[in-house]
Scaffold this motif. Structure first.
Motif, PDB file in Angstrom:
ATOM      1  N   ASP A   1       0.857  -1.187   0.000  1.00  0.00           N
ATOM      2  CA  ASP A   1       0.000   0.000   0.000  1.00  0.00           C
ATOM      3  C   ASP A   1       0.895   1.240   0.000  1.00  0.00           C
ATOM      4  N   LEU A   2       0.878   1.983  -1.108  1.00  0.00           N
ATOM      5  CA  LEU A   2       1.588   3.266  -1.187  1.00  0.00           C
ATOM      6  C   LEU A   2       0.753   4.293  -0.432  1.00  0.00           C
ATOM      7  N   THR A   3       1.284   4.820   0.669  1.00  0.00           N
ATOM      8  CA  THR A   3       0.491   5.697   1.528  1.00  0.00           C
ATOM      9  C   THR A   3       0.754   7.179   1.302  1.00  0.00           C
ATOM     10  N   LYS A   4       1.966   7.539   0.848  1.00  0.00           N
ATOM     11  CA  LYS A   4       2.305   8.947   0.614  1.00  0.00           C
ATOM     12  C   LYS A   4       3.344   9.034  -0.487  1.00  0.00           C
TER      13      LYS A   4
ATOM     14  N   PHE B   1       9.849  12.157  -2.280  1.00  0.00           N
ATOM     15  CA  PHE B   1       9.781  11.109  -1.268  1.00  0.00           C
ATOM     16  C   PHE B   1       8.570  10.227  -1.529  1.00  0.00           C
ATOM     17  N   ALA B   2       8.615   9.016  -1.005  1.00  0.00           N
ATOM     18  CA  ALA B   2       7.480   8.090  -1.060  1.00  0.00           C
ATOM     19  C   ALA B   2       7.493   7.262   0.219  1.00  0.00           C
ATOM     20  N   GLN B   3       6.306   6.870   0.641  1.00  0.00           N
ATOM     21  CA  GLN B   3       6.177   6.042   1.845  1.00  0.00           C
ATOM     22  C   GLN B   3       5.159   4.940   1.576  1.00  0.00           C
ATOM     23  N   TRP B   4       5.463   3.735   2.026  1.00  0.00           N
ATOM     24  CA  TRP B   4       4.558   2.619   1.779  1.00  0.00           C
ATOM     25  C   TRP B   4       4.681   1.574   2.864  1.00  0.00           C
TER      26      TRP B   4
ATOM     27  N   GLY C   1      -0.109  -4.245  15.297  1.00  0.00           N
ATOM     28  CA  GLY C   1      -1.433  -3.666  15.388  1.00  0.00           C
ATOM     29  C   GLY C   1      -1.513  -2.348  14.645  1.00  0.00           C
ATOM     30  N   ASN C   2      -2.730  -1.918  14.336  1.00  0.00           N
ATOM     31  CA  ASN C   2      -2.916  -0.655  13.611  1.00  0.00           C
ATOM     32  C   ASN C   2      -2.354   0.531  14.383  1.00  0.00           C
ATOM     33  N   SER C   3      -2.457   0.500  15.726  1.00  0.00           N
ATOM     34  CA  SER C   3      -1.943   1.625  16.514  1.00  0.00           C
ATOM     35  C   SER C   3      -0.421   1.696  16.432  1.00  0.00           C
ATOM     36  N   ASP C   4       0.254   0.529  16.396  1.00  0.00           N
ATOM     37  CA  ASP C   4       1.707   0.521  16.252  1.00  0.00           C
ATOM     38  C   ASP C   4       2.122   1.088  14.897  1.00  0.00           C
ATOM     39  N   ILE C   5       1.394   0.693  13.858  1.00  0.00           N
ATOM     40  CA  ILE C   5       1.702   1.211  12.522  1.00  0.00           C
ATOM     41  C   ILE C   5       1.518   2.718  12.481  1.00  0.00           C
ATOM     42  N   ALA C   6       0.405   3.209  13.048  1.00  0.00           N
ATOM     43  CA  ALA C   6       0.134   4.649  13.053  1.00  0.00           C
ATOM     44  C   ALA C   6       1.223   5.405  13.816  1.00  0.00           C
ATOM     45  N   GLU C   7       1.688   4.833  14.913  1.00  0.00           N
ATOM     46  CA  GLU C   7       2.733   5.452  15.717  1.00  0.00           C
ATOM     47  C   GLU C   7       4.028   5.596  14.911  1.00  0.00           C
ATOM     48  N   TRP C   8       4.380   4.545  14.176  1.00  0.00           N
ATOM     49  CA  TRP C   8       5.607   4.595  13.391  1.00  0.00           C
ATOM     50  C   TRP C   8       5.445   5.449  12.134  1.00  0.00           C
ATOM     51  N   GLU C   9       4.224   5.570  11.621  1.00  0.00           N
ATOM     52  CA  GLU C   9       4.005   6.514  10.522  1.00  0.00           C
ATOM     53  C   GLU C   9       4.267   7.937  11.002  1.00  0.00           C
TER      54      GLU C   9
END
Length: 200
Positions: free
Chosen positions: A108-111, A120-123, A159-167
């Protein structure tokens, strides 16, 4: 303590005291660098291991209790010693997410776009091989002189919260260059440093 590492041809380490709190946390210090540099805040109680090859300077960071011989999560920084002919971070995304050795592969390409004057790109990428799952959150930045890739890697499904934290953590990772007359300023481009609990 938060430790700031700037990855140039020589690895320089900058220290700044950690501050508790959330929205009221002070901004990250402006790094004292004299050339194009990757700025990354090392999370509290994470420890770096460095290695240099002919192509790049690479740093792995592990949380307390984990090391190169047996880890479940890591933060990896790759600084290539040139741009390798790459002109857009999307090229790195396309190359790195082919998933040739991954039977179950989700990407999933997010940014993507421009940040602080650089492409830059983030995925996020998930690879499942049998009973093993590896999830990687990646940010790639194409500098004027070098190519930079930062990976947060889990050898399990976070978990989704861990992913959001690292984003949010990767939002504070950037490249700057004080020699470009303000085109790539050494000021965090996405707001103040993360307050409160550091990433796990």
């Amino acid at each position: 303590m938060h430790r700031f590492i700037s990855l140039g041809f020589l690895l320089c380490i900058h220290f700044a005291a950690a501050q508790p709190g959330g929205m009221g946390a002070p901004p990250a210090p402006v790094p004292d660098v004299d050339k194009e540099t990757l700025i990354i805040q090392v999370p509290s109680k994470w420890y770096p291991y460095h290695r240099t090859t002919e192509a790049k300077v690479e740093t792995f960071m592990f949380p307390t209790g984990q090391d190169p011989s047996g880890w479940k999560e890591a933060l990896q920084s790759e600084q290539f010693l040139s741009t390798l002919g790459v002109t857009s971070a999307l090229q790195v995304y396309e190359f790195r997410t082919q998933g040739a050795n991954c039977p179950e592969h989700l990407v999933d390409l997010t940014k993507d776009g421009q940040e602080n004057g650089y492409s830059f790109a983030q995925w996020i990428e998930t690879c499942v091989v049998g009973e093993d799952t590896v999830v990687t959150l990646t940010k790639s930045i194409v500098g004027n002189d070098q190519l930079y890739v930062v990976n947060k890697i889990w050898k399990y499904k976070p978990g989704n919260s861990d992913i959001a934290e690292w984003e949010r953590f990767l939002d504070r990772v950037y490249v700057c260059d004080p020699t470009t007359e303000g085109a790539n300023p050494c000021v965090p481009p996405n707001g103040p440093a993360m307050g409160g609990r550091p990433p796990r």
